[in-house]
Design an enzyme around this catalytic site. Structure first.
Site, short mmCIF file in Angstrom:
data_model
loop_
_atom_site.label_atom_id
_atom_site.label_comp_id
_atom_site.label_asym_id
_atom_site.label_seq_id
_atom_site.Cartn_x
_atom_site.Cartn_y
_atom_site.Cartn_z
N GLU A 94 11.77 -16.72 22.05
CA GLU A 94 12.61 -17.41 23.03
C GLU A 94 11.76 -17.84 24.24
O GLU A 94 10.75 -17.20 24.55
CB GLU A 94 13.73 -16.49 23.52
CG GLU A 94 14.68 -16.10 22.41
CD GLU A 94 15.83 -15.22 22.87
OE1 GLU A 94 16.91 -15.37 22.29
OE2 GLU A 94 15.65 -14.39 23.77
N CYS A 114 6.96 -7.14 20.59
CA CYS A 114 5.98 -6.57 21.51
C CYS A 114 5.70 -5.14 21.08
O CYS A 114 6.59 -4.43 20.63
CB CYS A 114 6.53 -6.58 22.94
SG CYS A 114 5.35 -6.00 24.18
N CYS A 118 8.21 -0.51 25.99
CA CYS A 118 8.90 -0.08 27.21
C CYS A 118 10.40 0.01 26.87
O CYS A 118 11.00 -0.97 26.44
CB CYS A 118 8.67 -1.09 28.35
SG CYS A 118 6.92 -1.37 28.71
N CYS A 121 13.17 -2.59 28.05
CA CYS A 121 12.97 -4.02 27.78
C CYS A 121 13.45 -4.33 26.36
O CYS A 121 13.10 -3.63 25.41
CB CYS A 121 11.49 -4.36 27.93
SG CYS A 121 11.08 -6.04 27.41
N LEU A 220 4.48 -2.61 37.34
CA LEU A 220 4.23 -1.20 37.68
C LEU A 220 5.45 -0.32 37.37
O LEU A 220 5.37 0.62 36.62
CB LEU A 220 3.82 -1.07 39.15
CG LEU A 220 2.37 -1.43 39.45
CD1 LEU A 220 2.07 -1.23 40.94
CD2 LEU A 220 1.39 -0.60 38.62
N HIS A 221 6.55 -0.60 38.01
CA HIS A 221 7.85 0.04 37.73
C HIS A 221 7.94 1.52 38.08
O HIS A 221 9.04 2.09 38.00
CB HIS A 221 8.25 -0.12 36.26
CG HIS A 221 8.29 -1.53 35.78
ND1 HIS A 221 8.72 -2.58 36.55
CD2 HIS A 221 7.94 -2.09 34.58
CE1 HIS A 221 8.64 -3.70 35.87
NE2 HIS A 221 8.16 -3.44 34.67
N CYS A 338 14.81 -11.32 32.93
CA CYS A 338 13.60 -10.55 32.61
C CYS A 338 13.95 -9.43 31.65
O CYS A 338 14.90 -8.68 31.88
CB CYS A 338 13.04 -9.89 33.87
SG CYS A 338 12.59 -11.03 35.14
N1 SAH Z 1 4.57 -7.76 28.78
C1 SAH Z 1 4.45 -8.37 30.07
C2 SAH Z 1 5.29 -9.61 30.26
C3 SAH Z 1 6.70 -9.62 29.74
S1 SAH Z 1 7.98 -8.86 30.64
C4 SAH Z 1 4.73 -7.36 31.15
O1 SAH Z 1 5.06 -6.24 30.83
O2 SAH Z 1 4.55 -7.67 32.31
C5 SAH Z 1 8.15 -9.65 32.18
C6 SAH Z 1 8.67 -8.69 33.25
O3 SAH Z 1 10.04 -8.31 33.01
C7 SAH Z 1 7.89 -7.40 33.27
O4 SAH Z 1 7.65 -7.00 34.60
C8 SAH Z 1 8.84 -6.45 32.60
O5 SAH Z 1 8.57 -5.11 32.88
C9 SAH Z 1 10.16 -6.92 33.18
N2 SAH Z 1 11.32 -6.41 32.47
C10 SAH Z 1 11.40 -5.96 31.21
N3 SAH Z 1 12.65 -5.56 30.91
C11 SAH Z 1 13.37 -5.76 32.02
C12 SAH Z 1 14.75 -5.57 32.34
N4 SAH Z 1 15.59 -5.08 31.43
N5 SAH Z 1 15.15 -5.91 33.57
C13 SAH Z 1 14.30 -6.43 34.47
N6 SAH Z 1 13.00 -6.64 34.22
C14 SAH Z 1 12.54 -6.31 33.02
#
Ligand code: SAH
Length: 356
Positions: A94, A114, A118, A121, A220-221, A338
């Site tokens: 997508e 992926c 995580c 996600c 980072l998160h 995201c």
């Molecule tokens: N793999 C890369 C890029 C894809 S995700 C990365 O990890 O950065 C793009 C962003 O969306 C990342 O910061 C990811 O952690 C965030 N993300 C993933 N799931 C999410 C969610 N459910 N809500 C908000 N952000 C999310």
């Protein structure tokens, strides 16, 4: 299409080789690339300055575009559009177009699925299928560029924040970036592109040596290894101290401002204490923090922080002098936010998605 090369999958050199093998003059490659990347041709029939015989041969022996759009969803405010594409092998990815007043930003995918796992996600929950080729990455951009052409608008920004971990598909992602940046290609300034990574340290170090001035965003998160190990599993391989050192070195080498992404999850990583720890972690760095209230995904045990926590977290960072913005929520009604990209439509869920 089987056994036929896709023009978008050919590098300049490969295209030249193909044409040379056909006995065509070398300048034809440049003409074809102009049609592909600057005029956004969807069909070789449009390439009116090529001899008809060449157009016929191209149409017969090559494909143009490796992506087939399958479903497109528009958010109710019409500002966000998500398209699901089928790849030649049936895999799906997508990409999302976000419209703002002055810019049109594309969020594109670099992998089908992926491997980073995580748990919050949707793509991470899917698991890894395969890397996209550079052509499959660029084709997502060209698809939306064609749509914007009809409105006399253009793609102004590209973020590599769709499905997949761009730096785990380094070679193809970088080839796509070069083609998108190339003045003879799509010709988008490198500063208008951002690669977002989960924090693959060797690849960040490699990126710092690339000549293109691409933006870097790091997800980072969490402010501590203890928490990050659980929500960003790759942290066990590249813990925060190692990651932050790589980012510091990246900034020292490139002098570019790095973005840190932090998805705020209710009562998991959004306390005052964690805001303080996070401020300490990034203090003094040439950076910008992007707070993203977690978007819902079907299998995630966490939900987004309430607004007052989001703003309290931001205020705590700002008080420490760290430039912070709260990322606008976009396209949540079509699961285009995201971390929400996951091919739900392919499982027959498109109607329920569209109704949310
Ligand atoms: N793999 C890369 C890029 C894809 S995700 C990365 O990890 O950065 C793009 C962003 O969306 C990342 O910061 C990811 O952690 C965030 N993300 C993933 N799931 C999410 C969610 N459910 N809500 C908000 N952000 C999310």
């Amino acid at each position: 299409m089987i056994n036929k090369p896709y023009l978008l999958n050919l590098s300049s050199v490969e295209l030249k080789e193909l044409l040379a093998a056909w006995g065509e003059p070398a300048y034809r490659a440049g003409q074809i690339e102009t049609w592909l990347y600057q005029r956004h041709a969807a069909d070789v029939a449009e390439m009116s300055n090529l001899p008809k015989s060449l157009r016929l041969r191209l149409a017969g022996e090559t494909g143009l575009n490796p992506l087939t759009p399958v479903v497109t969803l528009d958010s109710t405010d019409d500002l966000t559009r998500k398209t699901l594409f089928a790849l030649p092998d049936g895999r799906e990815v997508e990409a999302v177009l976000m419209r703002y007043e002055q810019r049109q930003t594309l969020c594109i995918s670099t992998q089908a699925g992926c491997a980073m796992a995580c748990p919050f996600c949707a793509t991470g929950q899917l698991g890894f299928m395969r890397n996209l080729s550079a052509g499959e990455i660029v084709a997502q951009v060209l698809h939306f560029a064609r749509q914007l052409d009809r409105e006399s608008k253009r793609v102004t920004n590209i973020v590599f924040m769709g499905m997949g971990e761009p730096l785990a598909n380094y070679a193809e992602t970088w080839q796509a970036i070069r083609r998108l940046n190339d003045p003879a290609g799509f010709n988008l300034g490198a500063r208008h592109m951002t690669v977002s990574t989960v924090g693959l340290v060797p690849a960040i170090r490699r990126m710092s040596k690339e000549p293109e001035q691409i933006g870097l965003a790091v997800s980072l998160h969490a402010p501590t290894d203890e928490l990050r190990n659980t929500i960003v599993p790759i942290n066990r391989r590249y813990p925060l101290a190692m990651l932050m050192q790589a980012v510091r070195d990246y900034i020292a080498t490139t002098h570019r401002r790095v973005t840190f992404e932090y998805a705020l999850m209710d009562r998991l990583n959004d306390s005052d204490m964690q805001a303080g720890q996070f401020a300490e972690l990034v203090q003094g760095l040439l950076c910008h923090v992007n707070l993203i209230p977690l978007n819902p995904t079907p299998g995630s045990p966490w939900s987004g922080s309430p607004d007052e926590r989001v703003y309290a977290f931001r205020d705590r960072l700002e008080a420490a002098g760290i430039p912070t913005t709260v990322r606008l929520r976009r396209g949540i009604d079509i699961a285009a936010g995201c971390g929400q990209l996951h091919n739900a439509h392919s499982k027959g869920e498109v109607l329920s998605l569209a109704r949310v």
